[in-house]
Design an enzyme around this catalytic site. Structure first.
Site, PDB file in Angstrom:
ATOM      1  N   ARG A  28       4.402  11.246  -1.854  1.00  0.00           N
ATOM      2  CA  ARG A  28       4.144  11.077  -0.418  1.00  0.00           C
ATOM      3  C   ARG A  28       5.457  11.113   0.357  1.00  0.00           C
ATOM      4  O   ARG A  28       6.355  10.312   0.103  1.00  0.00           O
ATOM      5  CB  ARG A  28       3.440   9.743  -0.176  1.00  0.00           C
ATOM      6  CG  ARG A  28       3.214   9.424   1.277  1.00  0.00           C
ATOM      7  CD  ARG A  28       2.523   8.049   1.423  1.00  0.00           C
ATOM      8  NE  ARG A  28       2.594   7.619   2.795  1.00  0.00           N
ATOM      9  CZ  ARG A  28       3.264   6.548   3.209  1.00  0.00           C
ATOM     10  NH1 ARG A  28       3.911   5.789   2.350  1.00  0.00           N
ATOM     11  NH2 ARG A  28       3.279   6.219   4.480  1.00  0.00           N
ATOM     12  N   ARG A  73      12.487   4.521  12.490  1.00  0.00           N
ATOM     13  CA  ARG A  73      11.179   5.176  12.437  1.00  0.00           C
ATOM     14  C   ARG A  73      10.352   4.813  13.665  1.00  0.00           C
ATOM     15  O   ARG A  73      10.882   4.333  14.663  1.00  0.00           O
ATOM     16  CB  ARG A  73      10.502   4.787  11.125  1.00  0.00           C
ATOM     17  CG  ARG A  73      11.353   5.299   9.936  1.00  0.00           C
ATOM     18  CD  ARG A  73      10.720   5.162   8.621  1.00  0.00           C
ATOM     19  NE  ARG A  73       9.503   5.974   8.550  1.00  0.00           N
ATOM     20  CZ  ARG A  73       8.549   5.763   7.666  1.00  0.00           C
ATOM     21  NH1 ARG A  73       8.657   4.788   6.784  1.00  0.00           N
ATOM     22  NH2 ARG A  73       7.487   6.542   7.634  1.00  0.00           N
ATOM     23  N   HIS A 102      12.553  -2.491   2.029  1.00  0.00           N
ATOM     24  CA  HIS A 102      11.926  -1.274   2.538  1.00  0.00           C
ATOM     25  C   HIS A 102      12.787  -0.104   2.094  1.00  0.00           C
ATOM     26  O   HIS A 102      14.012  -0.135   2.261  1.00  0.00           O
ATOM     27  CB  HIS A 102      11.803  -1.295   4.058  1.00  0.00           C
ATOM     28  CG  HIS A 102      10.903  -2.361   4.552  1.00  0.00           C
ATOM     29  ND1 HIS A 102       9.528  -2.231   4.535  1.00  0.00           N
ATOM     30  CD2 HIS A 102      11.161  -3.597   5.030  1.00  0.00           C
ATOM     31  CE1 HIS A 102       8.994  -3.345   4.997  1.00  0.00           C
ATOM     32  NE2 HIS A 102       9.958  -4.193   5.301  1.00  0.00           N
ATOM     33  N   ILE A 103      12.174   0.917   1.547  1.00  0.00           N
ATOM     34  CA  ILE A 103      12.907   2.075   1.050  1.00  0.00           C
ATOM     35  C   ILE A 103      13.557   2.828   2.203  1.00  0.00           C
ATOM     36  O   ILE A 103      14.721   3.221   2.126  1.00  0.00           O
ATOM     37  CB  ILE A 103      11.965   2.978   0.232  1.00  0.00           C
ATOM     38  CG1 ILE A 103      11.505   2.222  -1.031  1.00  0.00           C
ATOM     39  CG2 ILE A 103      12.643   4.293  -0.136  1.00  0.00           C
ATOM     40  CD1 ILE A 103      10.360   2.883  -1.777  1.00  0.00           C
ATOM     41  N   SER A 104      12.820   3.019   3.273  1.00  0.00           N
ATOM     42  CA  SER A 104      13.362   3.705   4.449  1.00  0.00           C
ATOM     43  C   SER A 104      13.951   2.683   5.415  1.00  0.00           C
ATOM     44  O   SER A 104      13.694   1.483   5.310  1.00  0.00           O
ATOM     45  CB  SER A 104      12.267   4.509   5.146  1.00  0.00           C
ATOM     46  OG  SER A 104      11.314   3.639   5.735  1.00  0.00           O
ATOM     47  N   ASN A 151       8.110  -5.530  -1.241  1.00  0.00           N
ATOM     48  CA  ASN A 151       8.049  -4.389  -0.335  1.00  0.00           C
ATOM     49  C   ASN A 151       6.618  -4.364   0.175  1.00  0.00           C
ATOM     50  O   ASN A 151       5.737  -3.793  -0.462  1.00  0.00           O
ATOM     51  CB  ASN A 151       8.400  -3.080  -1.041  1.00  0.00           C
ATOM     52  CG  ASN A 151       8.399  -1.899  -0.091  1.00  0.00           C
ATOM     53  OD1 ASN A 151       7.839  -1.969   0.993  1.00  0.00           O
ATOM     54  ND2 ASN A 151       9.022  -0.811  -0.506  1.00  0.00           N
ATOM     55  N   HIS A 162       3.856  -4.917   9.010  1.00  0.00           N
ATOM     56  CA  HIS A 162       3.761  -4.753  10.449  1.00  0.00           C
ATOM     57  C   HIS A 162       2.551  -5.423  11.072  1.00  0.00           C
ATOM     58  O   HIS A 162       2.486  -5.541  12.300  1.00  0.00           O
ATOM     59  CB  HIS A 162       3.774  -3.262  10.786  1.00  0.00           C
ATOM     60  CG  HIS A 162       4.814  -2.518  10.033  1.00  0.00           C
ATOM     61  ND1 HIS A 162       6.161  -2.799  10.135  1.00  0.00           N
ATOM     62  CD2 HIS A 162       4.715  -1.528   9.101  1.00  0.00           C
ATOM     63  CE1 HIS A 162       6.840  -2.001   9.328  1.00  0.00           C
ATOM     64  NE2 HIS A 162       5.983  -1.227   8.682  1.00  0.00           N
ATOM     65  N   ARG A 208       6.884   0.223  13.430  1.00  0.00           N
ATOM     66  CA  ARG A 208       7.488  -0.186  12.159  1.00  0.00           C
ATOM     67  C   ARG A 208       8.697  -1.101  12.341  1.00  0.00           C
ATOM     68  O   ARG A 208       9.218  -1.651  11.381  1.00  0.00           O
ATOM     69  CB  ARG A 208       7.908   1.036  11.345  1.00  0.00           C
ATOM     70  CG  ARG A 208       6.759   1.906  10.896  1.00  0.00           C
ATOM     71  CD  ARG A 208       7.251   3.031   9.985  1.00  0.00           C
ATOM     72  NE  ARG A 208       6.268   4.072   9.845  1.00  0.00           N
ATOM     73  CZ  ARG A 208       5.275   4.059   8.959  1.00  0.00           C
ATOM     74  NH1 ARG A 208       5.139   3.045   8.137  1.00  0.00           N
ATOM     75  NH2 ARG A 208       4.421   5.066   8.905  1.00  0.00           N
ATOM     76  N   GLU A 250      12.857  -9.230   1.254  1.00  0.00           N
ATOM     77  CA  GLU A 250      12.024  -8.128   1.724  1.00  0.00           C
ATOM     78  C   GLU A 250      12.783  -6.814   1.550  1.00  0.00           C
ATOM     79  O   GLU A 250      13.951  -6.712   1.932  1.00  0.00           O
ATOM     80  CB  GLU A 250      11.692  -8.353   3.200  1.00  0.00           C
ATOM     81  CG  GLU A 250      10.843  -7.294   3.834  1.00  0.00           C
ATOM     82  CD  GLU A 250      10.546  -7.575   5.302  1.00  0.00           C
ATOM     83  OE1 GLU A 250       9.817  -6.771   5.898  1.00  0.00           O
ATOM     84  OE2 GLU A 250      11.040  -8.595   5.853  1.00  0.00           O
ATOM     85  N   ASP A 252       1.352 -15.820   6.022  1.00  0.00           N
ATOM     86  CA  ASP A 252       0.909 -17.184   5.738  1.00  0.00           C
ATOM     87  C   ASP A 252       1.007 -17.515   4.253  1.00  0.00           C
ATOM     88  O   ASP A 252       1.399 -18.626   3.889  1.00  0.00           O
ATOM     89  CB  ASP A 252      -0.515 -17.400   6.240  1.00  0.00           C
ATOM     90  CG  ASP A 252      -0.593 -17.512   7.752  1.00  0.00           C
ATOM     91  OD1 ASP A 252       0.460 -17.682   8.410  1.00  0.00           O
ATOM     92  OD2 ASP A 252      -1.715 -17.417   8.281  1.00  0.00           O
ATOM     93  N   ALA A 293       3.127  -1.141   4.707  1.00  0.00           N
ATOM     94  CA  ALA A 293       2.451  -1.258   6.003  1.00  0.00           C
ATOM     95  C   ALA A 293       1.999  -2.683   6.318  1.00  0.00           C
ATOM     96  O   ALA A 293       1.877  -3.044   7.491  1.00  0.00           O
ATOM     97  CB  ALA A 293       1.259  -0.310   6.054  1.00  0.00           C
ATOM     98  N   TYR A 304      10.910   8.971   1.477  1.00  0.00           N
ATOM     99  CA  TYR A 304      10.908   7.986   0.392  1.00  0.00           C
ATOM    100  C   TYR A 304      11.586   8.467  -0.889  1.00  0.00           C
ATOM    101  O   TYR A 304      11.722   7.691  -1.827  1.00  0.00           O
ATOM    102  CB  TYR A 304       9.459   7.568   0.082  1.00  0.00           C
ATOM    103  CG  TYR A 304       8.772   6.948   1.273  1.00  0.00           C
ATOM    104  CD1 TYR A 304       9.143   5.686   1.724  1.00  0.00           C
ATOM    105  CD2 TYR A 304       7.776   7.625   1.955  1.00  0.00           C
ATOM    106  CE1 TYR A 304       8.528   5.121   2.828  1.00  0.00           C
ATOM    107  CE2 TYR A 304       7.152   7.067   3.055  1.00  0.00           C
ATOM    108  CZ  TYR A 304       7.533   5.818   3.490  1.00  0.00           C
ATOM    109  OH  TYR A 304       6.924   5.255   4.579  1.00  0.00           O
ATOM    110  N   PRO A 356       0.792  -1.226   0.000  1.00  0.00           N
ATOM    111  CA  PRO A 356       0.000   0.000   0.000  1.00  0.00           C
ATOM    112  C   PRO A 356       0.827   1.281   0.000  1.00  0.00           C
ATOM    113  O   PRO A 356       1.884   1.362   0.616  1.00  0.00           O
ATOM    114  CB  PRO A 356      -0.830  -0.114   1.283  1.00  0.00           C
ATOM    115  CG  PRO A 356      -0.137  -1.107   2.130  1.00  0.00           C
ATOM    116  CD  PRO A 356       0.573  -2.033   1.204  1.00  0.00           C
ATOM    117  N   ASN A 357       0.275   2.241  -0.710  1.00  0.00           N
ATOM    118  CA  ASN A 357       0.770   3.610  -0.803  1.00  0.00           C
ATOM    119  C   ASN A 357       2.052   3.768  -1.622  1.00  0.00           C
ATOM    120  O   ASN A 357       2.503   4.889  -1.833  1.00  0.00           O
ATOM    121  CB  ASN A 357       0.941   4.241   0.582  1.00  0.00           C
ATOM    122  CG  ASN A 357      -0.372   4.320   1.311  1.00  0.00           C
ATOM    123  OD1 ASN A 357      -1.361   4.793   0.771  1.00  0.00           O
ATOM    124  ND2 ASN A 357      -0.400   3.821   2.540  1.00  0.00           N
TER     125      ASN A 357
END
Length: 156
Positions: A26, A115, A108-110, A82, A88, A119, A106, A95, A85, A31, A18-19
């Site tokens: 954003r 954070r 994650h950009i940040s 990625n 978390h 997170r 996996e 599953d 959200a 990001y 998402p996002n």
């Protein structure tokens, strides 16, 4: 040929949660200014250099991400994800990934560990062969390079 992915496939699913469709718009201070289209173009360029085929997807819907993971189980040699959200709180994504028998990386950009406290935990990390965070969108490149190396190893 590895027993962990369909015979001869070099297909990798690059899945985004998402996002991430708002990349470049954003919170650019977190990001960056690159868009998801920029990320996809770079992933396709790097995948070509690594002789990988990629399926690149983004969704804001948990069920859609899970459906793509199920599809990858039958068609892919690995996943770069990625989960955003969903990392978390989504046991459902965890599953679905647990049903995969190939490498999962996996991204994650940040740096999620710098954070908010919530997170710092990722359900996806429980099944990931590796976690790349804090390198901006370059983390996708690192993940594809690592996945190509993992796929080149003989089956044990």
């Amino acid at each position: 040929m590895s027993a962990t992915h369909p015979a001869g496939t070099r297909t990798v699913f690059v899945l985004n949660g998402p996002n991430l469709n708002l990349l470049g718009k954003r919170e650019p201070h977190i990001y960056g200014h690159e868009t998801l289209a920029d990320v996809e173009a770079e992933c396709r360029r790097v995948a070509g250099e690594l002789s990988l085929d990629i399926r690149f997807h983004q969704t804001n819907a948990e069920f859609q991400l899970i459906d793509w993971i199920h599809e990858a189980r039958e068609q892919a040699a690995g996943i770069v994800i990625n989960p955003a959200a969903f990392s978390h709180y989504s046991v459902a994504v965890l599953d679905a990934l647990k049903a995969c028998s190939f490498p999962i990386l996996e991204v994650h950009i940040s740096n999620i560990h710098q954070r908010e406290e919530f997170r710092h935990h990722s359900f996806v990390s429980h099944v990931a062969a590796g976690v790349i965070c804090g390198f901006g969108t370059q983390g996708y490149v690192f993940a594809l390079q690592r996945l190509a190396r993992l796929l080149a190893k003989p089956a044990t």
